[in-house]
Scaffold this motif. Structure first.
Motif, short mmCIF file in Angstrom:
data_model
loop_
_atom_site.label_atom_id
_atom_site.label_comp_id
_atom_site.label_asym_id
_atom_site.label_seq_id
_atom_site.Cartn_x
_atom_site.Cartn_y
_atom_site.Cartn_z
N SER A 1 -1.53 -33.85 -10.87
CA SER A 1 -0.87 -34.89 -11.66
C SER A 1 -0.34 -36.00 -10.76
O SER A 1 -0.45 -37.18 -11.08
N PHE A 2 0.24 -35.61 -9.65
CA PHE A 2 0.81 -36.59 -8.71
C PHE A 2 -0.28 -37.51 -8.16
O PHE A 2 -0.17 -38.74 -8.20
N PHE A 3 -1.37 -36.92 -7.66
CA PHE A 3 -2.41 -37.74 -7.04
C PHE A 3 -3.17 -38.59 -8.05
O PHE A 3 -3.56 -39.71 -7.76
N HIS B 1 -9.94 -41.79 -8.34
CA HIS B 1 -9.06 -42.90 -8.73
C HIS B 1 -7.95 -43.15 -7.72
O HIS B 1 -7.29 -44.17 -7.77
N GLY B 2 -7.72 -42.19 -6.84
CA GLY B 2 -6.57 -42.30 -5.95
C GLY B 2 -6.85 -41.65 -4.61
O GLY B 2 -7.99 -41.36 -4.27
N PRO B 3 -5.77 -41.39 -3.85
CA PRO B 3 -5.95 -40.81 -2.52
C PRO B 3 -6.41 -39.36 -2.58
O PRO B 3 -6.15 -38.66 -3.55
N LYS B 4 -7.08 -38.93 -1.52
CA LYS B 4 -7.45 -37.52 -1.41
C LYS B 4 -6.24 -36.74 -0.87
O LYS B 4 -5.46 -37.25 -0.07
N ARG B 5 -6.10 -35.52 -1.31
CA ARG B 5 -5.04 -34.67 -0.78
C ARG B 5 -5.37 -34.30 0.66
O ARG B 5 -6.45 -33.77 0.94
N LEU B 6 -4.46 -34.60 1.58
CA LEU B 6 -4.75 -34.46 3.01
C LEU B 6 -4.34 -33.10 3.58
O LEU B 6 -4.74 -32.76 4.68
N CYS C 1 -0.30 -41.73 -7.94
CA CYS C 1 -0.91 -42.47 -6.83
C CYS C 1 -2.18 -43.20 -7.25
O CYS C 1 -2.56 -44.20 -6.63
N GLY C 2 -2.87 -42.72 -8.27
CA GLY C 2 -4.19 -43.24 -8.60
C GLY C 2 -4.17 -44.49 -9.46
O GLY C 2 -3.19 -44.79 -10.13
#
Length: 272
Positions: free
Chosen positions: A88-90, A214-219, A94-95
């Motif tokens: 949900s966050f990413f 749509h957004g950043p990849k989890r790192l 973020c997306g």
């Protein structure tokens, strides 16, 4: 109240209670395909016909009559609360959404201002401290769920048990609750129990992850996002989800359920 978030095939072969961030795009497309032999062209959440949805007024009497009489096989799908809130966050915070904008307009500016969250942008390659920002988002999610401040909780991070319960409270009965983490096995168990106009071969069906890209990849690994305080907040918000759906609260690194869902327990606890 009725049956919010409930979808049903036009053939009434099966009924599904949507739980956001739990493979709902894939499930909706499979239901659509099972009736029509083709997938919906676009995000299944945007479909307006050929799949009954509670949000479509014409579908409501059909869904209500079916659910209350338990005419069709009914199911839902759940997911590990740790990976669900991260997703949900990413995706949502973020997306950039399908319409090219941020989710819910002023939500992200509000989070930046009130909680000091950073989300990055496509221009800077979404560079920001993911762990620090996520933990601040978790505080916000807790505030929305516990006190409905600074806004009501969003469906994408409100507890799964809340979504699942409305179907039971209003007279529905689940035949199956399976896990996103064992998607093929769970979805196959649904398909084995129903008859559909078109046969569905899960091995050849694409995954419809509408939030991807749509957004950043989890790192980092899942467990890196959750320190002792974060786990405390998770238990405060999702205690019922962990217990009812058999997920491992003690170990965020273990995304797999510890056992099968006890349907009798779910109906008893969520029907109160």
């Amino acid at each position: 109240m009725g049956f919010p978030g409930t979808w049903m095939t036009e053939s009434e072969s099966v009924m599904y209670r949507v739980v956001p961030k739990c493979a709902c795009s894939s499930i909706g497309q499979i239901m659509y395909y099972s009736d029509h032999g083709v997938f919906f062209d676009g995000d299944i959440h945007d479909s307006k016909d050929k799949l009954h949805k509670w949000a479509q007024e014409d579908s409501q009497p059909l869904i209500e009559a079916n659910a209350k009489a338990h005419k069709s096989y009914a199911f839902t799908c759940v997911r590990n609360p740790y990976t669900r809130i991260l997703s949900s966050f990413f995706d949502k915070i973020c997306g950039i959404q399908r319409n090219g904008k941020r989710y819910r307009g002023n939500l992200v500016p509000l989070l930046i201002q009130k909680y000091g969250i950073e989300v990055g942008s496509p221009e800077d390659g979404f560079e920001f401290d993911q762990i620090k920002s996520f933990r601040r988002f978790l505080l916000f999610a807790r505030d929305t769920i516990r006190w409905k401040r600074p806004m009501d909780p969003d469906i994408h991070w409100s507890a799964m048990s809340g979504h699942v319960s409305t179907f039971i409270m209003n007279g529905g009965t689940y035949d199956n609750i399976f896990f996103t983490e064992k998607f093929n096995d769970g979805m196959q168990s649904v398909l084995d129990a129903i008859e559909t106009p078109h046969r569905v071969d899960l091995n050849t069906i694409p995954r419809f992850n509408e939030s991807e890209g749509h957004g950043p990849k989890r790192l980092h690994p899942v467990e890196d996002y959750f320190d002792d305080m974060s786990m405390h907040l998770m238990f405060e918000i999702y205690k019922r989800d962990f217990k009812l759906f058999k997920y491992d609260f003690e170990n965020p690194a273990n995304k797999m359920p510890l056992g099968d869902v006890d349907l009798a327990e779910v109906h008893a606890k969520l029907g109160e």
